[in-house]
Design a protein around this motif. Sequence first.
Motif, PDB file in Angstrom:
ATOM      1  N   LYS A  27       0.836  -1.211   0.000  1.00 22.76           N
ATOM      2  CA  LYS A  27       0.000   0.000   0.000  1.00 22.76           C
ATOM      3  C   LYS A  27       0.866   1.255   0.000  1.00 22.76           C
ATOM      4  CE  LYS A  27      -3.744   2.290   2.532  1.00 22.76           C
ATOM      5  NZ  LYS A  27      -4.657   2.207   3.713  1.00 22.76           N
ATOM      6  N   ALA A  28       1.916   1.245   0.819  1.00 18.98           N
ATOM      7  CA  ALA A  28       2.816   2.400   0.876  1.00 18.98           C
ATOM      8  C   ALA A  28       3.546   2.583  -0.451  1.00 18.98           C
ATOM      9  CB  ALA A  28       3.810   2.220   2.016  1.00 18.98           C
ATOM     10  N   LEU A  29       3.961   1.485  -1.068  1.00 16.97           N
ATOM     11  CA  LEU A  29       4.646   1.582  -2.353  1.00 16.97           C
ATOM     12  C   LEU A  29       3.703   2.040  -3.460  1.00 16.97           C
ATOM     13  CD1 LEU A  29       6.882  -1.610  -2.188  1.00 16.97           C
ATOM     14  CD2 LEU A  29       7.625   0.775  -2.000  1.00 16.97           C
ATOM     15  N   HIS A  30       2.439   1.628  -3.394  1.00 17.36           N
ATOM     16  CA  HIS A  30       1.468   2.103  -4.377  1.00 17.36           C
ATOM     17  C   HIS A  30       1.312   3.615  -4.305  1.00 17.36           C
ATOM     18  CE1 HIS A  30      -0.685  -2.023  -4.943  1.00 17.36           C
ATOM     19  NE2 HIS A  30       0.277  -1.844  -5.821  1.00 17.36           N
ATOM     20  N   ALA A  31       1.325   4.159  -3.102  1.00 19.01           N
ATOM     21  CA  ALA A  31       1.235   5.616  -2.952  1.00 19.01           C
ATOM     22  C   ALA A  31       2.427   6.295  -3.617  1.00 19.01           C
ATOM     23  CB  ALA A  31       1.154   5.987  -1.470  1.00 19.01           C
ATOM     24  N   GLU A  32       3.605   5.693  -3.481  1.00 19.31           N
ATOM     25  CA  GLU A  32       4.794   6.258  -4.120  1.00 19.31           C
ATOM     26  C   GLU A  32       4.728   6.130  -5.642  1.00 19.31           C
ATOM     27  OE1 GLU A  32       7.238   8.033  -2.630  1.00 19.31           O
ATOM     28  OE2 GLU A  32       5.903   7.868  -0.896  1.00 19.31           O
ATOM     29  N   LEU A  33       4.160   5.042  -6.120  1.00 19.16           N
ATOM     30  CA  LEU A  33       4.007   4.882  -7.568  1.00 19.16           C
ATOM     31  C   LEU A  33       3.068   5.933  -8.151  1.00 19.16           C
ATOM     32  CD1 LEU A  33       3.839   0.994  -7.801  1.00 19.16           C
ATOM     33  CD2 LEU A  33       5.605   2.445  -8.833  1.00 19.16           C
ATOM     34  N   VAL A  34       2.045   6.302  -7.402  1.00 18.05           N
ATOM     35  CA  VAL A  34       1.147   7.369  -7.851  1.00 18.05           C
ATOM     36  C   VAL A  34       1.904   8.697  -7.888  1.00 18.05           C
ATOM     37  CG1 VAL A  34      -0.914   8.702  -7.281  1.00 18.05           C
ATOM     38  CG2 VAL A  34      -0.956   6.210  -7.118  1.00 18.05           C
ATOM     39  N   LYS A  35       2.757   8.955  -6.867  1.00 20.42           N
ATOM     40  CA  LYS A  35       3.587  10.162  -6.888  1.00 20.42           C
ATOM     41  C   LYS A  35       4.495  10.165  -8.115  1.00 20.42           C
ATOM     42  CE  LYS A  35       3.914  10.815  -1.856  1.00 20.42           C
ATOM     43  NZ  LYS A  35       4.867  10.864  -0.706  1.00 20.42           N
ATOM     44  N   LEU A  36       5.066   8.999  -8.408  1.00 19.15           N
ATOM     45  CA  LEU A  36       5.913   8.876  -9.593  1.00 19.15           C
ATOM     46  C   LEU A  36       5.123   9.183 -10.849  1.00 19.15           C
ATOM     47  CD1 LEU A  36       8.416   7.950 -11.206  1.00 19.15           C
ATOM     48  CD2 LEU A  36       7.588   5.600 -10.949  1.00 19.15           C
ATOM     49  N   GLN A  37       3.924   8.653 -10.947  1.00 16.42           N
ATOM     50  CA  GLN A  37       3.074   8.890 -12.111  1.00 16.42           C
ATOM     51  C   GLN A  37       2.811  10.380 -12.304  1.00 16.42           C
ATOM     52  OE1 GLN A  37      -0.617   6.462 -12.918  1.00 16.42           O
ATOM     53  NE2 GLN A  37      -1.593   8.333 -12.191  1.00 16.42           N
ATOM     54  N   LEU A  38       2.462  11.077 -11.242  1.00 17.76           N
ATOM     55  CA  LEU A  38       2.179  12.508 -11.323  1.00 17.76           C
ATOM     56  C   LEU A  38       3.427  13.288 -11.737  1.00 17.76           C
ATOM     57  CD1 LEU A  38      -0.038  12.874  -8.117  1.00 17.76           C
ATOM     58  CD2 LEU A  38      -0.812  12.871 -10.495  1.00 17.76           C
ATOM     59  N   TRP A  39       4.579  12.870 -11.200  1.00 19.91           N
ATOM     60  CA  TRP A  39       5.836  13.549 -11.547  1.00 19.91           C
ATOM     61  C   TRP A  39       6.193  13.341 -13.009  1.00 19.91           C
ATOM     62  CZ3 TRP A  39      10.581  11.348 -13.055  1.00 19.91           C
ATOM     63  CH2 TRP A  39      11.658  12.242 -13.093  1.00 19.91           C
ATOM     64  N   VAL A  40       6.044  12.100 -13.490  1.00 22.42           N
ATOM     65  CA  VAL A  40       6.353  11.804 -14.888  1.00 22.42           C
ATOM     66  C   VAL A  40       5.464  12.621 -15.820  1.00 22.42           C
ATOM     67  CG1 VAL A  40       6.151  10.003 -16.658  1.00 22.42           C
ATOM     68  CG2 VAL A  40       7.335   9.512 -14.516  1.00 22.42           C
ATOM     69  N   LYS A  41       4.183  12.677 -15.503  1.00 24.29           N
ATOM     70  CA  LYS A  41       3.257  13.449 -16.338  1.00 24.29           C
ATOM     71  C   LYS A  41       3.585  14.940 -16.288  1.00 24.29           C
ATOM     72  CE  LYS A  41      -1.677  14.269 -17.102  1.00 24.29           C
ATOM     73  NZ  LYS A  41      -3.057  13.953 -16.651  1.00 24.29           N
ATOM     74  N   HIS A  42       3.934  15.441 -15.109  1.00 25.92           N
ATOM     75  CA  HIS A  42       4.206  16.869 -14.919  1.00 25.92           C
ATOM     76  C   HIS A  42       5.505  17.299 -15.600  1.00 25.92           C
ATOM     77  CE1 HIS A  42       4.233  20.762 -12.877  1.00 25.92           C
ATOM     78  NE2 HIS A  42       5.493  20.526 -12.529  1.00 25.92           N
ATOM     79  N   THR A  43       6.522  16.453 -15.537  1.00 28.53           N
ATOM     80  CA  THR A  43       7.843  16.832 -16.045  1.00 28.53           C
ATOM     81  C   THR A  43       8.106  16.359 -17.466  1.00 28.53           C
ATOM     82  OG1 THR A  43       8.873  14.810 -15.167  1.00 28.53           O
ATOM     83  CG2 THR A  43       8.794  16.749 -13.708  1.00 28.53           C
ATOM     84  N   GLY A  44       7.294  15.414 -17.955  1.00 29.82           N
ATOM     85  CA  GLY A  44       7.561  14.854 -19.273  1.00 29.82           C
ATOM     86  C   GLY A  44       8.706  13.850 -19.275  1.00 29.82           C
ATOM     87  N   ALA A  45       9.005  13.289 -18.119  1.00 29.74           N
ATOM     88  CA  ALA A  45      10.081  12.301 -18.015  1.00 29.74           C
ATOM     89  C   ALA A  45       9.733  11.044 -18.816  1.00 29.74           C
ATOM     90  CB  ALA A  45      10.324  11.949 -16.546  1.00 29.74           C
ATOM     91  N   LYS A  46      10.761  10.291 -19.175  1.00 28.71           N
ATOM     92  CA  LYS A  46      10.598   9.050 -19.934  1.00 28.71           C
ATOM     93  C   LYS A  46      11.265   7.918 -19.156  1.00 28.71           C
ATOM     94  CE  LYS A  46      12.640  11.076 -23.390  1.00 28.71           C
ATOM     95  NZ  LYS A  46      13.264  11.342 -24.728  1.00 28.71           N
ATOM     96  N   VAL A  47      10.488   6.894 -18.840  1.00 24.05           N
ATOM     97  CA  VAL A  47      11.004   5.776 -18.040  1.00 24.05           C
ATOM     98  C   VAL A  47      10.731   4.471 -18.777  1.00 24.05           C
ATOM     99  CG1 VAL A  47      10.908   4.558 -15.833  1.00 24.05           C
ATOM    100  CG2 VAL A  47      10.586   7.046 -15.893  1.00 24.05           C
ATOM    101  N   CYS A  48      11.733   3.611 -18.861  1.00 30.62           N
ATOM    102  CA  CYS A  48      11.596   2.295 -19.483  1.00 30.62           C
ATOM    103  C   CYS A  48      12.137   1.244 -18.522  1.00 30.62           C
ATOM    104  CB  CYS A  48      12.355   2.256 -20.801  1.00 30.62           C
ATOM    105  SG  CYS A  48      12.266   0.664 -21.661  1.00 30.62           S
ATOM    106  N   VAL A  49      11.304   0.258 -18.198  1.00 30.90           N
ATOM    107  CA  VAL A  49      11.689  -0.807 -17.268  1.00 30.90           C
ATOM    108  C   VAL A  49      11.565  -2.147 -17.983  1.00 30.90           C
ATOM    109  CG1 VAL A  49      11.332  -1.811 -14.982  1.00 30.90           C
ATOM    110  CG2 VAL A  49      10.747   0.595 -15.384  1.00 30.90           C
TER     111      VAL A  49
END
Length: 271
Positions: A27-49
């Motif tokens: 649950k705590a990690l899911h909250a961080e993943l949502v923060k990551l999602q918002l940051w990626v959308k806001h900054t235009g970052a590109k992530v490949c895993v």
Amino acid sequence: MAHERTKDDDGDKNERLKNKDYEHELKALHAELVKLQLWVKHTGAKVCVIFEGRDGAGKGGVIKAILERVSPRIFRVIALPPPTEREKTQMFIQRYLPHLPAGGEIVIFDRSWYNRAGVDRVMGFCTEEQTKKFLSAVPFVEKAIVESGVILIKYWLDVSEEEQTLRMESRIDDPRKIWKLSPMDLESYARWYDYSRARDEMFEASDTQWAPWFVAQSDDKKRARLNIISHMLSRIPYEDVPREKIKLPKRQKPHDYVEADYARHRVPERF
């Protein structure tokens, strides 16, 4: 954290966390993943895993855990089918390149261009010369990807022989899992050491400073998921994105609206 050797509800035997502890951490990690999602959308970052590993190593479970609470518009999963006749004539990595992330996207490869160094090589779908050329070229292709601004993270899920056998056996009589036992899966299972040699050479050629491999022990599925998500988050310099506090607006008044009896075909309430 509780630790026990038990039998999961789906039939897999696994040394694992208790569900309560696992769900709390996830649950705590899911909250961080949502923060990551918002940051990626806001900054235009590109992530490949990239996720690689043997059959039964748990790649699908990790990916599902990552995707559970995020938007499929930001997080995209790529799991390509076998190449078409046209694609077979292309440069091997060519069909993967169009799926790399654009700005504001996180792309997850459920197997990737490293098929050429693994299953293709072991199962004889390519020649040794083709594999050697791939392994010599892939570090430079990945360097170009990284230099274009993509955050590239590569995971290998490492499962033991014993645990893989337990997981493969659990699929035989489980109607939810039988699709995971293709003739290819069975042949791959038999070629454990061929895959080991192919993996070792792949690491030797492509574990670079700009695109290193990260190996995760996955005999314990739940711990593997938590460890990988936590590590993935640590590799991306995301931050909280400022946003206004949300307040629900008032609904409009009904005025003269009367609810219509439109539901002529209802789903039977069997449960």
